[in-house]
Design a protein around this motif. Structure first.
Motif, PDB file in Angstrom:
ATOM      1  N   THR A 268      54.841  96.429 -28.976  1.00  0.00           N
ATOM      2  CA  THR A 268      53.771  96.061 -28.501  1.00  0.00           C
ATOM      3  C   THR A 268      52.171  96.924 -28.996  1.00  0.00           C
ATOM      4  O   THR A 268      51.566  96.199 -29.054  1.00  0.00           O
TER       5      THR A 268
ATOM      6  N   SER B  26      48.965  94.570 -26.800  1.00  0.00           N
ATOM      7  CA  SER B  26      48.125  96.146 -26.230  1.00  0.00           C
ATOM      8  C   SER B  26      48.415  96.969 -28.137  1.00  0.00           C
ATOM      9  O   SER B  26      48.019  98.337 -27.783  1.00  0.00           O
TER      10      SER B  26
ATOM     11  N   TYR C 205      50.744  94.998 -21.027  1.00  0.00           N
ATOM     12  CA  TYR C 205      50.764  96.314 -20.494  1.00  0.00           C
ATOM     13  C   TYR C 205      50.853  97.841 -21.235  1.00  0.00           C
ATOM     14  O   TYR C 205      50.481  98.979 -20.549  1.00  0.00           O
TER      15      TYR C 205
ATOM     16  N   GLU D  14      49.500  99.734 -23.546  1.00  0.00           N
ATOM     17  CA  GLU D  14      48.656 100.256 -24.192  1.00  0.00           C
ATOM     18  C   GLU D  14      47.786 100.941 -23.306  1.00  0.00           C
ATOM     19  O   GLU D  14      47.655 102.278 -22.699  1.00  0.00           O
TER      20      GLU D  14
ATOM     21  N   GLY E 109      52.095  99.695 -27.980  1.00  0.00           N
ATOM     22  CA  GLY E 109      51.311 100.745 -27.871  1.00  0.00           C
ATOM     23  C   GLY E 109      51.161 102.558 -27.863  1.00  0.00           C
ATOM     24  O   GLY E 109      51.022 103.077 -27.376  1.00  0.00           O
TER      25      GLY E 109
END
Length: 367
Positions: free
Chosen positions: A194, A254, A156, A158, A196
């Motif tokens: 991640t 992500s 989650y 991104e 992100g």
């Protein structure tokens, strides 16, 4: 007695207010100039270590909590579980404590003791696994057992951040660069944990139509570079990254490879030597992922020098080195890892004296 829908909505509204208030109490993070002897190239460090929880992951944790709250995944009393190598867990423990929620971090047993102590200081619980690849399944299982919510930063990250703006890190960088001699960076260099942050910056520069290019610096034993080169998400490695916070054994959901202009493999010895080199120049210790970033930035600066280009390069100071006193700043730990910092340290010394960066992604001992 179960909470009514109205009571739950009231609790969520107050929780969102508390998380937003944390952001409002914080000034923007600093953008430092790191002088380098490369003519026409200016290097900047966005200092994410000044967040309340001491790292770049404070932004991510805030976004993840808001995302989960507004999706109805977290309610009063929910146990929040995360798979994390450390810094995200520290930040999530902080926000869980802010909302009065139990928090459990599932992490590799080799996570630095300084990070473990910070998680516990914020009221979190640490749950260790021997194999880093086990953290995902173990976190899901633990959340199910406790009737909680698995935050799942790797999926989650991104989508929890508004990449168009709304005070994200990309918007902050470009606003702070506005009065510099090269206000639009030629390159932004980041690592990927991640994915992100790279997704946010890469999307933002395209949305705002900047010419800025994005490089992702990847440490040893990370799958991101191979996955990006082969344009596949099934790349894996068998060993975990020694540079905490970046590098993964798989390509995380992500990670958005399509917004990345270039990637660079940075040897672990180079990352750690660069972290120590930057620490000496700033007068305070920085973490290993900052060293990875800076080594990649110096590679970019050398390419620009060779091509006769001028411009600015921006990267992140991800966290402070205090968290790694028993690892990256401990010569016994370095020796136990079989790392030799002499080669990359010589490269950095040569660069400081001559302005020529002779580092090699194939052999960091080239001096």
């Amino acid at each position: 007695m179960p909470k009514t829908s109205t009571e739950q909505r009231d609790w969520i509204a107050e929780a969102v207010r508390l998380v937003e208030a944390d952001a409002n109490r914080s000034a923007d993070t600093h953008l430092h100039v790191l002088p380098i002897p490369t003519p026409g190239v200016d290097l900047y460090l966005k200092d994410e270590s000044v967040h309340p929880t001491g790292s770049l992951k404070h932004r991510l944790a805030r976004s993840l909590f808001l995302y989960a709250l507004c999706n109805g995944w977290i309610a009063e009393g929910t146990t929040v579980v995360e798979a994390s190598s450390g810094s995200t867990a520290v930040s999530e423990a902080y926000f869980a404590g802010l909302l009065g929620l139990p928090f459990v971090a599932v992490m590799p047993s080799g996570t630095s003791p300084e990070k473990v102590a910070l998680i516990e200081w914020h009221g979190g619980e640490c749950h260790f696994v021997e194999e880093p690849s086990q953290i995902y399944d173990e976190a899901r299982l633990l959340a199910a057992e406790r009737g909680g919510h698995y935050m799942d930063q790797f999926t989650y990250a991104e989508r929890a951040t508004d990449w168009r703006g709304n005070n994200n890190i990309a918007e902050s960088i470009f606003e702070q660069m506005g009065a510099e001699r090269h206000p639009v960076p030629a390159w932004v260099v980041v690592g990927a944990g991640t994915g992100g942050t790279s997704a946010t910056i890469g999307r933002f520069v395209r949305y705002r139509r900047f010419a800025t290019r994005l490089m992702v610096a990847d440490p040893e034993n990370s799958a991101f570079l191979d996955g990006w080169r082969r344009d596949t998400s099934d790349a894996v490695t068998t060993r975990s990254s020694r540079i905490e916070g970046i590098g993964r054994t798989r390509v995380e959901p992500s990670f958005v490879g399509g917004v990345v202009d270039d990637m660079l493999r940075v040897p672990d010895a180079a990352s750690i030597a660069a972290a120590r080199w930057v620490s000496d120049r700033l007068g305070r210790p920085v973490g290993g992922s900052t060293g990875t970033n800076v080594w990649a930035c110096l590679t970019v600066a050398e390419r620009m020098r060779a091509a006769g280009e001028e411009g600015s390069v921006v990267t992140l100071l991800c966290d402070g080195g205090e968290r790694y006193a028993h690892t990256y700043f401990d010569d016994d730990w370095i020796a136990a890892q079989g790392l030799d910092l002499a080669g990359p340290a010589a490269v950095l010394d040569h660069f400081a004296r001559t302005g020529q960066f002779r580092g090699s992604v194939r052999d960091a001992s080239v001096a």
